[in-house]
Design an enzyme around this catalytic site. Structure first.
Site, PDB file in Angstrom:
ATOM      1  N   TYR A 107       0.846  -1.204   0.000  1.00  0.00           N
ATOM      2  CA  TYR A 107       0.000   0.000   0.000  1.00  0.00           C
ATOM      3  C   TYR A 107       0.880   1.253   0.000  1.00  0.00           C
ATOM      4  CZ  TYR A 107      -3.590   3.384   1.352  1.00  0.00           C
ATOM      5  OH  TYR A 107      -4.440   4.471   1.386  1.00  0.00           O
ATOM      6  N   HIS A 147       1.445   4.202  -3.096  1.00  0.00           N
ATOM      7  CA  HIS A 147       1.222   5.625  -2.851  1.00  0.00           C
ATOM      8  C   HIS A 147       2.503   6.441  -3.009  1.00  0.00           C
ATOM      9  CE1 HIS A 147      -2.738   4.418  -1.508  1.00  0.00           C
ATOM     10  NE2 HIS A 147      -3.082   5.703  -1.429  1.00  0.00           N
ATOM     11  N   TYR A 176      -3.522  16.390   2.468  1.00  0.00           N
ATOM     12  CA  TYR A 176      -4.022  15.008   2.479  1.00  0.00           C
ATOM     13  C   TYR A 176      -3.005  14.131   3.226  1.00  0.00           C
ATOM     14  CZ  TYR A 176      -6.802  11.150   0.481  1.00  0.00           C
ATOM     15  OH  TYR A 176      -7.629  10.073   0.292  1.00  0.00           O
TER      16      TYR A 176
END
Length: 565
Positions: A17, A21, A40
């Site tokens: 993951y 990203h 973010y």
């Protein structure tokens, strides 16, 4: 606005993951930025394989974002390592509720509502804090009329270029999450598809009155529209009638008539709509009692050219993508349906639990409106009319070109109270009218009786202050005096005017609005329902020593009004 949620990762996929990203697709990054998403963060709880995400965004259209092809491809790409919704591959998530915050610092970009305030004399972009309504900055330029061409017209191309360049220059300092619009009335854009069929006509063009005699035969009566017959093009219906008669071929190509605030809304959002405050602004086109187009408008077939009526302050949509790219504004920037400027001044007050309230909106025009006033008091021969407020209600109104007349009378030096006393004691009078276009004495030529005295520059300005105060007092009497009167706009900062008006209106409390953005503040408040905008009012003080002399002067001034002509 801050968004927070928890997502659910498959056990053992934590490293993958993070790797995906770290290699975030550039086109996805640009997409998220275009929707106004910033700050973010995603945090991992390894013990539970849970992901805690938080980001900021203003007016985020999550539905539109979910339909973006890049977003859908990313979700599908991530579906093998986290829980998702079966059909869309959107990550399964649970929204988190904020329960505590401490010592929160402002983000680098200040979040604001930008208000386009397009007046006859000046054009402004007002930036107001999106939470408090506090004015952050005003950028303005003068407005003008292009005399060349088939008739004098508004220079919309130059205005539009200035708007785009100014907004682009603000994006490095402000996060503009929404744009509200307010403009002067008596103006419309005749469209052929998405371009102008005819130039936007200047309402002060004298030649429009060439059709006056013929126009009078067709227009609806005052009892239906509460709109008086006005000079030049101050009746929008007369403008359209003149354009249709003079340029029949071009007018036959008109597909839409956009009221002036809605024209700018169209350029920003691509949406064509209509709106009631500009329709009800002495146009001859609207029946405020029945909330429908006038018989005259229907006879001409113009009612079918106006797009769908949409609520004042309703969201039209987001800014056009190409415009967002050109200016640097966020793709999520919301555009709201605009409002006629004098009616924008009423917005902070129209829901107040008062029997009646008078609001004086001052700029080029001094527009005096009484909320919950009596329509029976209206006299069409004195430029009295019913405007229509943001809720669609008829509002008794009278106006005169106070700002323009004040400019014509004053000097560059401010008058003092001693200068005002000199004007009153010596019986120096200014009698209307000093501007063409409207008001209860528009048909008369203004004159000054100096009684043979030579006035100093300060006394000239004092005479201007006395004149506009007496005209305002006279107009309020025609409408009917309220218990409370609020002065918005330019005259709210004129101490002489406020003192004189307060001394003249002994039975009414006169307040000056200390929100320097009168019309812009109303437009922002209407368009951003969560805005914590609170008008600040300052009670104007009368001058007791002035009152006896001022009352005598008023009587003498009104006696002279009877002899006008």
């Amino acid at each position: 606005m801050k968004y927070s949620s928890v997502m659910y990762l498959h056990k053992g996929c934590e490293a993958e993951y993070k790797k995906r990203h770290d290699e975030l697709w550039p086109d996805l990054a640009e997409l998220l930025k275009s929707y106004g998403i910033k700050n973010y963060y995603i945090y991992l709880d390894e013990s539970e394989s849970r992901l805690y995400a938080t980001f900021d965004a203003e007016n985020l259209d999550s539905g539109a974002l979910a339909k973006e092809p890049v977003m859908q491809r990313w979700w599908k790409y991530m579906a093998d390592i986290m829980e998702t919704k079966s059909e869309s591959f959107e990550p399964a998530s649970t929204a988190l509720q904020e329960v505590f915050r401490f010592n929160v610092q402002d983000a680098q970009l200040v979040r604001v509502v930008a208000v386009l305030d397009i007046g006859k004399t000046n054009i402004k972009i007002c930036l107001m804090d999106a939470q408090t309504g506090v004015l952050k900055e005003v950028i303005k330029r003068t407005n003008g009329v292009v005399e060349e061409g088939i008739y004098p017209h508004v220079d919309v191309e130059t205005i539009w270029q200035w708007i785009k360049e100014t907004l682009a220059g603000l994006t490095s300092t402000y996060f503009i999450g929404s744009i509200a619009i307010t403009t002067h009335g008596a103006t419309a854009a005749c469209m052929a598809g998405d371009v102008l069929a005819l130039p936007v006509l200047d309402y002060e063009y004298d030649d429009i009155d060439q059709c006056r005699t013929e126009y009078e035969k067709w227009r609806s009566p005052f009892s239906e529209t509460f709109s008086p017959l006005l000079p030049q093009g101050l009746n929008l219906g007369k403008q359209l009638y003149w354009q249709q008669s003079k340029f029949p071929e071009a007018f036959s190509n008109v597909t839409d008539i956009l009221l002036y605030p809605q024209y700018w809304g169209f350029l920003l959002s691509g949406q064509k709509v209509s709106e009631v405050t500009s329709l009800g602004c002495h146009t001859d086109l609207w029946n405020p009692s029945a909330c429908q187009f006038s018989h005259f408008s229907q006879q001409q077939g113009w009612d079918k050219l106006f797009p769908q009526l949409v609520e004042t302050g309703a969201k039209l949509g987001n800014i056009l993508p190409a415009l967002a790219e050109e200016t640097g504004l966020p793709k999520s920037c919301a555009i709201f349906n605009g409002i006629h400027d004098s009616n924008a001044s009423l917005v902070p007050y129209i829901s107040k639990p008062l029997d009646s309230l008078t609001v004086i909106s001052s700029g080029t025009w001094t527009v005096i409106a009484t909320i919950n006033g009596d329509l029976d008091s209206l006299d069409e021969h004195k430029d009295m009319l019913a405007n229509v407020d943001a809720f669609g209600r008829a509002t008794p109104t009278i106006r005169f070109m106070g700002g323009r007349e004040w400019e014509a009378l004053r000097s560059d030096k401010e008058g003092t109270m001693d200068d005002i006393s000199f004007i009153l004691e010596n019986g120096v009078f200014a009698l209307p009218s000093f501007a063409t276009g409207g008001g209860p004495f528009a048909q008369y030529q203004g004159r000054i009786d100096t009684r043979g005295l030579s006035l100093t520059p300060g006394q000239q300005s004092a005479l201007a202050d006395v004149y506009v105060a007496l005209m305002t007092d006279y107009c309020i009497d025609l409408l009917g005096e309220s218990d409370m009167t609020v002065v918005e706009g330019a005259f709210s900062n004129n101490l002489n005017f406020l003192t004189l008006l307060s001394s003249l209106k002994a039975n009414s409390e006169i307040y000056a609005s200390r929100d320097v953005t009168g019309t812009a503040g109303g437009a922002a408040l209407l368009s951003n329902k969560s805005l914590k905008h609170k008008g600040r009012l300052s009670l104007a003080q009368c001058e007791p020593t002035l009152k006896p002399l001022l009352n005598l002067y008023r009587c003498q001034w009104r006696e002279r009004l009877v002899t006008l002509g």
